[in-house]
Design an enzyme around this catalytic site. Structure first.
Site, PDB file in Angstrom:
ATOM      1  N   TYR A   1      -1.223   4.433  10.571  1.00 33.05           N
ATOM      2  CA  TYR A   1      -1.644   3.477  11.589  1.00 33.05           C
ATOM      3  C   TYR A   1      -0.484   3.254  12.546  1.00 33.05           C
ATOM      4  O   TYR A   1       0.674   3.118  12.122  1.00 33.05           O
ATOM      5  CB  TYR A   1      -2.042   2.138  10.957  1.00 33.05           C
ATOM      6  CG  TYR A   1      -3.332   2.184  10.174  1.00 33.05           C
ATOM      7  CD1 TYR A   1      -4.545   2.407  10.812  1.00 33.05           C
ATOM      8  CD2 TYR A   1      -3.340   1.998   8.800  1.00 33.05           C
ATOM      9  CE1 TYR A   1      -5.737   2.455  10.099  1.00 33.05           C
ATOM     10  CE2 TYR A   1      -4.512   2.042   8.070  1.00 33.05           C
ATOM     11  CZ  TYR A   1      -5.712   2.270   8.729  1.00 33.05           C
ATOM     12  OH  TYR A   1      -6.883   2.318   8.017  1.00 33.05           O
TER      13      TYR A   1
ATOM     14  N   ASP B   1      -3.120  -7.025  14.807  1.00 30.10           N
ATOM     15  CA  ASP B   1      -2.445  -5.723  14.895  1.00 30.10           C
ATOM     16  C   ASP B   1      -2.527  -5.153  16.304  1.00 30.10           C
ATOM     17  O   ASP B   1      -1.667  -4.364  16.713  1.00 30.10           O
ATOM     18  CB  ASP B   1      -3.089  -4.720  13.927  1.00 30.10           C
ATOM     19  CG  ASP B   1      -2.497  -4.822  12.525  1.00 30.10           C
ATOM     20  OD1 ASP B   1      -1.356  -5.277  12.401  1.00 30.10           O
ATOM     21  OD2 ASP B   1      -3.186  -4.447  11.564  1.00 30.10           O
TER      22      ASP B   1
ATOM     23  N   GLU C   1      -6.083   4.867  13.449  1.00 30.08           N
ATOM     24  CA  GLU C   1      -7.077   3.955  14.013  1.00 30.08           C
ATOM     25  C   GLU C   1      -7.863   4.528  15.177  1.00 30.08           C
ATOM     26  O   GLU C   1      -8.852   3.916  15.612  1.00 30.08           O
ATOM     27  CB  GLU C   1      -6.424   2.633  14.443  1.00 30.08           C
ATOM     28  CG  GLU C   1      -5.512   2.704  15.652  1.00 30.08           C
ATOM     29  CD  GLU C   1      -4.068   3.026  15.305  1.00 30.08           C
ATOM     30  OE1 GLU C   1      -3.210   2.857  16.190  1.00 30.08           O
ATOM     31  OE2 GLU C   1      -3.796   3.436  14.147  1.00 30.08           O
TER      32      GLU C   1
ATOM     33  N   ARG D   1       0.822  -1.192   0.000  1.00 32.12           N
ATOM     34  CA  ARG D   1       0.000   0.000   0.000  1.00 32.12           C
ATOM     35  C   ARG D   1       0.871   1.263   0.000  1.00 32.12           C
ATOM     36  O   ARG D   1       2.077   1.198   0.272  1.00 32.12           O
ATOM     37  CB  ARG D   1      -0.931   0.012   1.215  1.00 32.12           C
ATOM     38  CG  ARG D   1      -2.063  -0.986   1.132  1.00 32.12           C
ATOM     39  CD  ARG D   1      -2.854  -1.062   2.431  1.00 32.12           C
ATOM     40  NE  ARG D   1      -2.092  -1.695   3.503  1.00 32.12           N
ATOM     41  CZ  ARG D   1      -2.544  -1.874   4.744  1.00 32.12           C
ATOM     42  NH1 ARG D   1      -3.748  -1.431   5.070  1.00 32.12           N
ATOM     43  NH2 ARG D   1      -1.795  -2.476   5.650  1.00 32.12           N
TER      44      ARG D   1
ATOM     45  N   LYS E   1       1.433   1.782   7.279  1.00 37.23           N
ATOM     46  CA  LYS E   1       1.695   0.952   8.453  1.00 37.23           C
ATOM     47  C   LYS E   1       2.564   1.673   9.471  1.00 37.23           C
ATOM     48  O   LYS E   1       3.200   2.684   9.180  1.00 37.23           O
ATOM     49  CB  LYS E   1       2.374  -0.361   8.031  1.00 37.23           C
ATOM     50  CG  LYS E   1       1.429  -1.332   7.347  1.00 37.23           C
ATOM     51  CD  LYS E   1       0.188  -1.639   8.184  1.00 37.23           C
ATOM     52  CE  LYS E   1       0.493  -2.438   9.432  1.00 37.23           C
ATOM     53  NZ  LYS E   1      -0.725  -2.639  10.268  1.00 37.23           N
TER      54      LYS E   1
END
Length: 381
Positions: A102, A278, A126, A23, A83
């Site tokens: 995140y 996660d 998040e 991504r 990430k």
């Protein structure tokens, strides 16, 4: 070109370096939006290639392409990722940086301490909220992860992967796979949709009656809903072929819903997909895996615990993420970090570290680290 409030921000987009993470933090279209407002965007070479976006597309959108991640961190003050920063990236961060990505700090003390040591400001996708209290930047990836969890489960049910050798949807005259989904939130709802579409026999457990009613209204008799208790969980586990773990506590570690003893009682070849990995995972036997090596077995039970499930479909996932994050990126760029945080309580909810001070309560509690209040840093309203 023009800027809002006279600010021109330098925005950096490094290439993701987590295992098989394809991504990208900003799409070319998002870059163009920022450049048209007078901001400068620095993109690491090949950052978008894994998601299907070429360096040429970024250059045409107005980005300046640079050779290395260090170049990005040297040029950019607002760093946009997907990430959590890996150790090398944490070392590149400094007090001049705002990181927007995140984070998932509660199960990760090493990252938490590294971000604090950097002196940077870090805002976690998040835990950013909306007017209804939902998590709009987590939702797109939860939708992707929920759907992909069933794809992964169907694959893991194959005998060659250690599963029971069951086709998830069965065929006429043959029993379908029993899919148990723990949690009826965004992940659970999308997992149920995919499982129903493939013909699975689906049960969703949740402790919220309103969530169960919503699921019942949406799916009707296509699924079963159960109020989650220890006894109910034990009962459905005994007949499960697949268990999807999708319970989330925003910003905190996931609760361990299934113990090692309960896993030991499952039939050989049962598949556990831990979408909450996660946040530490909701099966006691879970440990993070990668797309390169996604599964392991505990007593014959197959575990799929990939920590970046949506990374396998980066074009879909990057587009879904960008359409949710772009308004916040624009606010940070146009106003500057401090003013954007002061103006938007929902963005403030995402603030995890401010100039090295830990302000994420769940992370501070999980790691027994000093918590700094928003009042202490002048951001309470």
């Amino acid at each position: 070109m023009f800027t809002v409030n006279g600010l021109a921000m330098d925005i950096g987009v490094p290439k993701e370096i987590k295992n098989h993470e394809y991504r990208v933090g900003l799409l070319p279209a998002s870059v163009n939006e920022l450049v048209r407002l007078g901001h400068r965007v620095w993109v690491e070479a090949s950052a978008g290639e894994g998601a299907g976006f070429t360096d040429k597309a970024y250059a045409q959108a107005g980005a300046t392409m640079v050779a290395t991640a260090q170049d990005v961190f040297d040029a950019g003050s607002l760093i946009i990722k997907v990430k959590e920063p890996q150790p090398d990236e944490c070392m590149r961060l400094g007090p001049q940086h705002t990181l927007f990505t995140y984070l998932h700090l509660a199960p990760d003390r090493v990252q938490t301490e590294a971000l604090m040591a950097s002196g940077a400001t870090a805002i976690a996708y998040e835990t950013v909220t909306d007017a209804t209290g939902r998590l709009p930047l987590l939702a797109p990836m939860s939708e992707v992860a929920g759907r992909m969890s069933i794809q992964a489960a169907a694959m893991c049910l194959e005998r060659a992967r250690g599963g029971k050798g069951i086709l998830l949807g069965g065929v006429p005259g043959v029993e379908r796979a029993r899919v148990v989904i723990l949690g009826g939130g965004v992940v659970g709802r999308h997992a149920a949709s995919m499982a129903v579409g493939l013909g699975g026999d689906v049960i969703v457990l949740d402790r919220s009656l309103s969530v169960l009613r919503q699921l019942d209204d949406h799916f009707g008799v296509a699924i079963q809903t159960r109020f989650s208790t220890f006894d109910t969980l034990n009962t459905v586990l005994n007949t499960a072929d697949v268990v999807i773990g999708s319970v989330l506590i925003p910003g905190a570690s996931a609760p361990k819903l299934v113990s090692a003893e309960q896993v030991d009682q499952l039939e050989e070849g049962t598949v556990l997909v831990d979408v909450a990995i996660d946040q530490g995972g909701c099966f006691e036997t879970s440990r993070p895996t990668t797309h390169q090596d996604p599964i392991f077995k505990v007593g014959g039970v197959v575990h799929y615990c990939v920590a970046n499930i949506p990374g396998a479909v980066p074009k879909t996932a990057s587009a879904a993420l960008n359409q949710a994050t772009l308004p916040f990126v624009l606010a940070l760029a146009n106003k500057g970090t401090d003013q954007a945080l002061k103006d938007d309580r929902h963005l403030r909810d995402g603030l995890a570290v401010y100039r090295g001070a830990l302000v994420a309560e769940a992370a501070a509690e999980a790691h027994q680290l000093t918590l700094t209040s928003l009042a202490d840093i002048g951001l309470s309203v």
